[in-house]
Motif scaffolding. Structure first.
Motif, PDB file in Angstrom:
ATOM      1  N   ALA A  65       9.952 -17.926 -21.542  1.00 49.12           N
ATOM      2  CA  ALA A  65       9.863 -17.155 -22.793  1.00 49.12           C
ATOM      3  C   ALA A  65       8.424 -16.829 -23.166  1.00 49.12           C
ATOM      4  N   GLU A  66       8.218 -15.593 -23.552  1.00 55.45           N
ATOM      5  CA  GLU A  66       6.936 -15.121 -24.092  1.00 55.45           C
ATOM      6  C   GLU A  66       7.215 -14.568 -25.477  1.00 55.45           C
ATOM      7  N   LEU A  67       6.267 -14.732 -26.362  1.00 52.57           N
ATOM      8  CA  LEU A  67       6.428 -14.256 -27.724  1.00 52.57           C
ATOM      9  C   LEU A  67       6.004 -12.801 -27.858  1.00 52.57           C
ATOM     10  N   ASN A  68       6.564 -12.130 -28.838  1.00 54.54           N
ATOM     11  CA  ASN A  68       6.114 -10.780 -29.171  1.00 54.54           C
ATOM     12  C   ASN A  68       4.671 -10.847 -29.652  1.00 54.54           C
ATOM     13  N   ASP A  69       3.913  -9.788 -29.382  1.00 58.02           N
ATOM     14  CA  ASP A  69       2.523  -9.723 -29.837  1.00 58.02           C
ATOM     15  C   ASP A  69       2.445  -9.979 -31.337  1.00 58.02           C
ATOM     16  N   GLY A  70       1.551 -10.862 -31.726  1.00 54.32           N
ATOM     17  CA  GLY A  70       1.311 -11.139 -33.128  1.00 54.32           C
ATOM     18  C   GLY A  70       2.259 -12.138 -33.760  1.00 54.32           C
ATOM     19  N   CYS A  71       3.165 -12.715 -32.997  1.00 58.37           N
ATOM     20  CA  CYS A  71       4.181 -13.601 -33.559  1.00 58.37           C
ATOM     21  C   CYS A  71       3.576 -14.832 -34.226  1.00 58.37           C
ATOM     22  N   LEU A  72       2.724 -15.546 -33.526  1.00 55.09           N
ATOM     23  CA  LEU A  72       2.158 -16.774 -34.094  1.00 55.09           C
ATOM     24  C   LEU A  72       1.292 -16.481 -35.310  1.00 55.09           C
ATOM     25  N   VAL A  81      16.107  -6.742 -41.516  1.00 59.68           N
ATOM     26  CA  VAL A  81      14.968  -5.997 -40.976  1.00 59.68           C
ATOM     27  C   VAL A  81      15.125  -6.008 -39.463  1.00 59.68           C
ATOM     28  N   TRP A  82      15.346  -4.812 -38.903  1.00 57.86           N
ATOM     29  CA  TRP A  82      15.587  -4.706 -37.467  1.00 57.86           C
ATOM     30  C   TRP A  82      14.287  -4.393 -36.734  1.00 57.86           C
ATOM     31  N   LEU A  83      13.921  -5.274 -35.812  1.00 58.07           N
ATOM     32  CA  LEU A  83      12.770  -5.077 -34.936  1.00 58.07           C
ATOM     33  C   LEU A  83      13.259  -4.304 -33.717  1.00 58.07           C
ATOM     34  N   SER A  84      12.945  -3.015 -33.677  1.00 61.00           N
ATOM     35  CA  SER A  84      13.514  -2.117 -32.661  1.00 61.00           C
ATOM     36  C   SER A  84      12.773  -2.127 -31.335  1.00 61.00           C
ATOM     37  N   ALA A 113       9.094  -1.326 -35.605  1.00 59.05           N
ATOM     38  CA  ALA A 113       8.971  -1.328 -34.145  1.00 59.05           C
ATOM     39  C   ALA A 113       8.177  -2.522 -33.636  1.00 59.05           C
ATOM     40  N   THR A 114       7.298  -3.073 -34.498  1.00 57.39           N
ATOM     41  CA  THR A 114       6.419  -4.172 -34.084  1.00 57.39           C
ATOM     42  C   THR A 114       6.319  -5.218 -35.196  1.00 57.39           C
TER      43      THR A 114
END
Length: 150
Positions: free
Chosen positions: A13-20, A108-111, A127-128
């Motif tokens: 698993a990798e996190l989405n950019d900016g998650c942390l 809130v949908w992250l597309s 989107a992000t």
């Protein structure tokens, strides 16, 4: 078989950019957080430990009926002391938004920049995670009190 698949996915698993950074910002703002997933508690803990993530509450399929059922969202609101009217469900799948609609929670949908291919209508579409940070800032109350959207 499912547990083996999830264990492998958790290890990769990798996190989405900016998650942390977003999670830390949310924590500093006093926003209560829950992770609600259809995955097993074991695989969730593997990802959380791998990425040093923090949530106040974790609900997996081991704890509650999985999404798209509204039960885990309502349970999270109850445990965190947050009303469904002030809570947000941020997710990137149809089950996330379907559960939000069923629970009366703002979905809130992250597309990830993809077109929506499900009928449930999200409250907002982003989107992000950077857009989510902006949405949180734009909806912050001006009182200076900690927010609790869930």
């Amino acid at each position: 078989k499912l547990d083996r698949h999830e264990a492998r996915a958790a290890a990769d698993a990798e996190l989405n950019d900016g998650c942390l950074e977003l999670l830390e910002s949310v924590r500093r703002a006093g926003i209560r957080t829950a992770l609600i997933t259809r995955n097993s508690l074991r695989s969730v803990h593997a990802v959380i430990e791998k990425h040093a993530m923090r949530f106040e509450l974790i609900l997996s399929r081991d704890c509650a009926t999985p999404k798209p059922d509204a039960a885990p969202l309502r349970l999270a609101c109850q445990k965190l002391g947050v009303s469904t009217q002030e809570a947000w469900m941020v997710g990137d799948g149809s089950h996330d938004i379907e559960a939000a609609v069923a629970a009366g929670v703002r979905g809130v949908w992250l597309s990830h920049g993809q077109p929506r291919d499900f009928a449930a209508e999200p409250w907002r579409e982003i989107a992000t995670l950077g857009e989510l940070a902006g949405l949180l800032r734009a909806t912050a109350p001006s009182t200076g009190e900690p927010r609790r959207p869930g």
